[in-house]
Design an enzyme around this catalytic site. Structure first.
Site, PDB file in Angstrom:
ATOM      1  CD  GLN A 135      -3.012  -0.620   0.111  1.00 39.52           C
ATOM      2  OE1 GLN A 135      -3.449   0.326   0.073  1.00 39.52           O
ATOM      3  NE2 GLN A 135      -3.825  -1.958  -0.315  1.00 39.52           N
ATOM      4  CB  THR A 149       8.571 -18.020 -19.263  1.00 44.49           C
ATOM      5  OG1 THR A 149       9.344 -19.326 -19.530  1.00 44.49           O
ATOM      6  CG2 THR A 149       8.957 -17.267 -20.384  1.00 44.49           C
ATOM      7  CB  CYS A 197      -9.123 -10.948   1.216  1.00 40.42           C
ATOM      8  SG  CYS A 197      -7.908  -9.677   0.477  1.00 40.42           S
TER       9      CYS A 197
HETATM   10  C1  LIG Z   1      -3.052  -5.968  -2.122  1.00 42.42           C
HETATM   11  C2  LIG Z   1      -2.488  -6.572  -1.008  1.00 42.42           C
HETATM   12  C3  LIG Z   1      -1.541  -7.450  -0.906  1.00 42.42           C
HETATM   13  C4  LIG Z   1      -1.835  -8.598  -2.132  1.00 42.42           C
HETATM   14  O1  LIG Z   1      -1.114  -8.229  -3.542  1.00 42.42           O
HETATM   15  P1  LIG Z   1      -1.595  -8.879  -4.634  1.00 42.42           P
HETATM   16  O2  LIG Z   1      -0.813  -8.445  -5.737  1.00 42.42           O
HETATM   17  O3  LIG Z   1      -3.142  -8.892  -4.682  1.00 42.42           O
HETATM   18  O4  LIG Z   1      -1.188 -10.571  -4.377  1.00 42.42           O
HETATM   19  C5  LIG Z   1      -0.564  -7.846  -0.030  1.00 42.42           C
HETATM   20  N1  LIG Z   1      -0.519  -6.944   1.098  1.00 42.42           N
HETATM   21  C6  LIG Z   1      -1.339  -5.783   1.046  1.00 42.42           C
HETATM   22  C7  LIG Z   1      -1.057  -4.780   2.191  1.00 42.42           C
HETATM   23  C8  LIG Z   1      -2.229  -5.472   0.118  1.00 42.42           C
HETATM   24  O5  LIG Z   1      -2.870  -4.407   0.242  1.00 42.42           O
END
Ligand SMILES: *Cc1c(COP(=O)(O)O)cnc(C)c1O
Length: 394
Positions: free
Chosen positions: A178, A236, A323
């Site tokens: 973030q 790859t 999530c």
């Molecule tokens: C979105 C997020 C993730 C996961 O990233 P992805 O690329 O969707 O796997 C992990 N940590 C934080 C703090 C996130 O906001």
């Protein structure tokens, strides 16, 4: 339509889309091939590595491309854990409000015999460095603390925590998904050993990210196979995705100060407007938070109903993280900052995009006010609160 769920994912930038299409069309060679189109792809890959490294003040050789933030978190944490165990160290320190990519990896490691300490994040949603220091033991192999929280946006004292870890000789990983591209991140100044980042949180494509690993730190691989990414991440390379990520990151970094100033003004406008709603509260520190993050609890309502009615009014937001929405458990982040279940259920996260306008924020404020009033109108909990059969918490 006002898209206010940029912490879940962002719209790809024009630059990122153009870059991706260009490489989908032109750069189809395999970077491991020795003929010219393979070598062209290799050049694109290494240029992207340089561009990404420059933004966080790293060396290109310290960047490993991954399929996103979750993979980077998994690899960093498992690597530190397994290499630590070889030296008899099986204790890991983290916090109660990490992303599930970190928390669920730690749960899995606990089942494998690791000891996990999850630190309190207090009412303001900020970890205290002195509590990190106090938790470090002789057998601690890793400290992992997120740079900024994805639900409540609070920014952690990463530099201080990193300094403590350096002093104590403990590896320090941060989930900076973030933070990168939104606030300044400098792996050297911040004393970071490992860092996770994901392209789709800064207008890049989904399914691509990177892990930074400081020179000299060993890394184990999650995926066995070819020698890509110096043997640490087989498969790859996703050239169009990686190049688009680098383009998006460069662009966001170049405009960061201007974007952050604009977002902070709109964020504070939104916070001021939502505070007028009775029996509501901002979640997390008001100052030490991401420029675009607003997270509120409204007593007497359900976040899910709030979301759906806001969607009808053209406002796309989130209650808790993507999530966990869909499950009935309240957000683990809101519980970690001490919100009780009833209150945590009535949460709303609005994560603004850089193009948000003052008028749009006014529209959001009015929409939320209307929906909250409407929902409270037939909430049994609200009726009990108003009749004095139940005490207000907020
Ligand atoms: C979105 C997020 C993730 C996961 O990233 P992805 O690329 O969707 O796997 C992990 N940590 C934080 C703090 C996130 O906001």
């Amino acid at each position: 339509m006002i898209y206010a769920d940029n912490a879940a994912t962002t719209k790809m930038s024009e630059t990122a889309i153009k870059t991706m299409i260009k490489h989908l069309n032109e750069t189809y060679g395999n970077p491991s091939s020795l003929y010219s189109i393979g070598q062209n792809a290799k050049e694109v890959l290494e240029q992207a590595r340089e561009d990404v490294a420059a933004v966080i003040n790293a060396d290109p050789r310290e960047i490993y491309f991954t399929s996103g933030g979750s993979e980077a978190d998994n690899q960093a944490i498992r690597s530190a854990a397994y290499l630590g165990r070889q030296k008899g160290k099986n204790h890991i320190i983290s916090t109660a409000f990490e992303h599930h990519a970190v928390l669920h990896t730690l749960n899995a490691l606990e089942k494998e015999g690791f000891e996990i300490t999850l630190l309190d994040v207090h009412e303001n949603g900020i970890v205290r460095p002195e509590e990190v220091e106090a938790a470090i033991r002789d057998n601690t192999c890793l400290v992992t603390v997120m740079y900024a929280n994805n639900e409540i946006g609070t920014i952690q004292p990463i530099r201080e925590i990193g300094e403590i870890c350096r002093k104590k000789g403990v590896l320090f990983h941060t989930d900076a998904v973030q933070a990168v591209a939104h606030i300044p991140v400098d792996v050297k100044a911040d004393n970071i050993d490992m860092l996770s980042s994901s392209a789709h949180k800064y207008h890049g494509p989904k399914g691509v990210g990177f892990l930074y690993v400081k020179k000299g730190i060993r890394l184990t691989n999650l995926i066995e196979g070819g020698a890509q990414e110096r043997g640490k991440r087989a498969g790859t390379e996703n050239i169009p995705g990686i190049a688009a990520m680098a383009a998006a990151l460069k662009e966001s970094a170049a405009n960061m100060d201007r974007n952050a100033a604009h977002l902070k003004a709109r964020r504070d406008q939104l916070i001021a407007g939502l505070k007028e709603i009775p029996h509501s509260a901002l979640n997390g520190d008001a100052e030490k938070r991401l420029p675009g993050n607003v997270n509120f609890c409204f007593e007497g309502i359900e976040g899910e109903s709030l979301l759906l009615l806001l969607d009808d009014k053209g406002v796309q937001a989130s209650s808790g993280s993507a999530c966990t929405s869909g499950s009935l458990d309240p957000s683990h982040v809101l519980l970690a900052i001490g919100r009780v279940h009833d209150v945590a259920h009535g949460s709303l996260r609005l994560s603004l995009g850089e193009d948000i306008t003052e008028e749009e924020v006014d529209y959001i404020i009015n929409a939320v006010k209307e929906v909250v009033t409407y929902l409270r109108g037939f909430s049994p909990i609200w009726r009990d609160l108003m009749a004095g059969r139940k005490e207000f918490i907020l």
